[in-house]
Design a protein around this motif. Structure first.
Motif, PDB file in Angstrom:
ATOM      1  N   SER A  41       0.849  -1.187   0.000  1.00 19.15           N
ATOM      2  CA  SER A  41       0.000   0.000   0.000  1.00 19.15           C
ATOM      3  C   SER A  41       0.885   1.237   0.000  1.00 19.15           C
ATOM      4  CB  SER A  41      -0.922   0.012   1.227  1.00 19.15           C
ATOM      5  OG  SER A  41      -0.149   0.055   2.416  1.00 19.15           O
TER       6      SER A  41
ATOM      7  N   TRP B 193       0.804   4.066  -7.253  1.00 18.67           N
ATOM      8  CA  TRP B 193      -0.022   4.200  -6.062  1.00 18.67           C
ATOM      9  C   TRP B 193      -0.871   2.942  -5.915  1.00 18.67           C
ATOM     10  CZ3 TRP B 193       0.910   7.999  -9.561  1.00 18.67           C
ATOM     11  CH2 TRP B 193       1.400   9.236  -9.085  1.00 18.67           C
TER      12      TRP B 193
ATOM     13  N   ALA C 159      -3.908   1.167  -3.099  1.00 18.12           N
ATOM     14  CA  ALA C 159      -4.686   1.203  -1.867  1.00 18.12           C
ATOM     15  C   ALA C 159      -4.817  -0.213  -1.301  1.00 18.12           C
ATOM     16  CB  ALA C 159      -6.066   1.793  -2.128  1.00 18.12           C
ATOM     17  N   GLN C 160      -5.276  -0.313  -0.075  1.00 18.32           N
ATOM     18  CA  GLN C 160      -5.429  -1.613   0.574  1.00 18.32           C
ATOM     19  C   GLN C 160      -6.432  -2.501  -0.155  1.00 18.32           C
ATOM     20  OE1 GLN C 160      -3.798  -3.001   2.940  1.00 18.32           O
ATOM     21  NE2 GLN C 160      -2.803  -1.398   4.152  1.00 18.32           N
TER      22      GLN C 160
END
Length: 336
Positions: free
Chosen positions: A145, A178, A180-181
């Motif tokens: 992440s 980038w 995200a979780q």
């Protein structure tokens, strides 16, 4: 003895000196009077021009061999050797990262990581990264992440980032990633190209474009400054492509994309046409031709593209300003 008796001052006074008369006779042809009468003309001294090209060639050859050796050393790496880690703005190394190790940054903290000897990764605050594998010609990390920026100057495939179900493979470039979780994320290329690999699908992404993804599939490449209307039309067409709809069902989206596209959106058009070759029968073909500066009324080429002829497709791919395999041209990515 006065000056008139000295032959140095008056040669006429040397008539009694036989040896001096003999020397005067031998030197007479070289005297000023003899030169004025043309009896003696000095030969010009011709200096042979030295040939410097052998030395220049040897120096150039030595410099080339040195560069080859330095590059071979730069690309070589012992399997499992640790990477060095520096704190944000620090000049000294603060840690080592070995295969299997995790590196996590807190808020306000970032790290610069040496990728063997081929580049560096900057891990932003609030990110978590693992070094998965490191050896010659293959270096892999996993971004769980957060955000990283990778600047790598090496042949294609030397460096890659595992982002879960997919992999971002460096083709010799500078890019941001980038994630995200929940598995969603995006990758943006600053220079060069990357390859996004998921399942059996590979997407090439050039400089100036970004690609958004989730756990299942990537979206179509877009420029970050694309208009919302253009981006929406591209994503709508991409969803229809993924659903396997007919060209007729996609024609309205294709016409809208062609009407909204700028020349700087050329790669988005090229990507869509490469996903479904039959889209060459829509307005996308002519708009891409205009963006690439090639003829749009080549009916034979258009028909060949619609059939999926590789040679016809590659003709327009080769017209794109940059090419994926020219990693050596991005030498500036090796600079700090």
């Amino acid at each position: 003895m006065n000056q008139r008796d000295d032959a140095l001052w008056d040669p006429r006074g040397s008539t009694a000196d036989k040896e001096l008369q003999r020397l005067q006779a031998q030197l007479a042809p070289f005297g000023l009077r003899a030169r004025s009468r043309g009896e003696w003309i000095p030969r010009p001294v011709v200096r042979k021009r030295r040939r410097h090209w052998p030395r220049l060639f040897a120096a150039a050859l030595a410099a080339s061999l040195l560069l080859v050796c330095l590059n071979a050393y730069r690309l070589s790496w012992q399997e499992g050797a640790a990477w060095r880690v520096r704190g944000d703005g620090a000049s000294s190394y603060v840690a080592q990262l070995r295969s299997g190790d995790w590196l996590q940054t807190s808020d306000g903290e970032s790290f610069d990581i040496d990728v063997a000897r081929i580049g560096r990764v900057t891990l932003s605050p609030g990110s978590r990264l693992q070094l998965v594998e490191t050896r010659r010609a293959r270096h892999r990390v996993r971004l769980e992440s957060g955000h990283l920026r990778a600047r790598v100057w090496a042949p294609p495939g030397y460096f890659g980032v595992d982002s879960g179900s997919a992999e971002v493979v460096d083709l010799g470039c500078d890019f941001d990633l980038w994630k995200a979780q929940d598995g969603r994320g995006r990758v943006y290329v600053r220079s060069g190209w990357v390859e996004y690999r998921v399942a059996r699908r590979d997407v090439l992404l050039p400089a100036g474009y970004e690609l958004r993804f989730d756990d299942s599939h990537p979206a179509a490449p877009l420029r970050p400054d694309a208009s919302p209307a253009f981006a929406a039309a591209v994503l709508s067409l991409q969803s229809r492509l993924d659903a396997g709809e007919s060209v007729e069902a996609m024609r309205a989206d294709a016409d809208r994309i062609a009407a909204l596209a700028r020349s700087t959106d050329a790669y988005s058009l090229l990507y869509l046409l490469s996903q479904r070759h039959a889209l060459a029968d829509t307005a996308l073909y002519a708009r891409l031709a205009q963006a690439l500066g090639v003829t749009a009324d080549d009916t034979a080429h258009r028909a060949a593209w619609a059939r999926g002829d590789i040679a016809a497709i590659n003709r327009w791919w080769d017209e794109y300003p940059t090419q994926p395999k020219r990693w050596w041209a991005n030498w500036a990515d090796a600079l700090p």
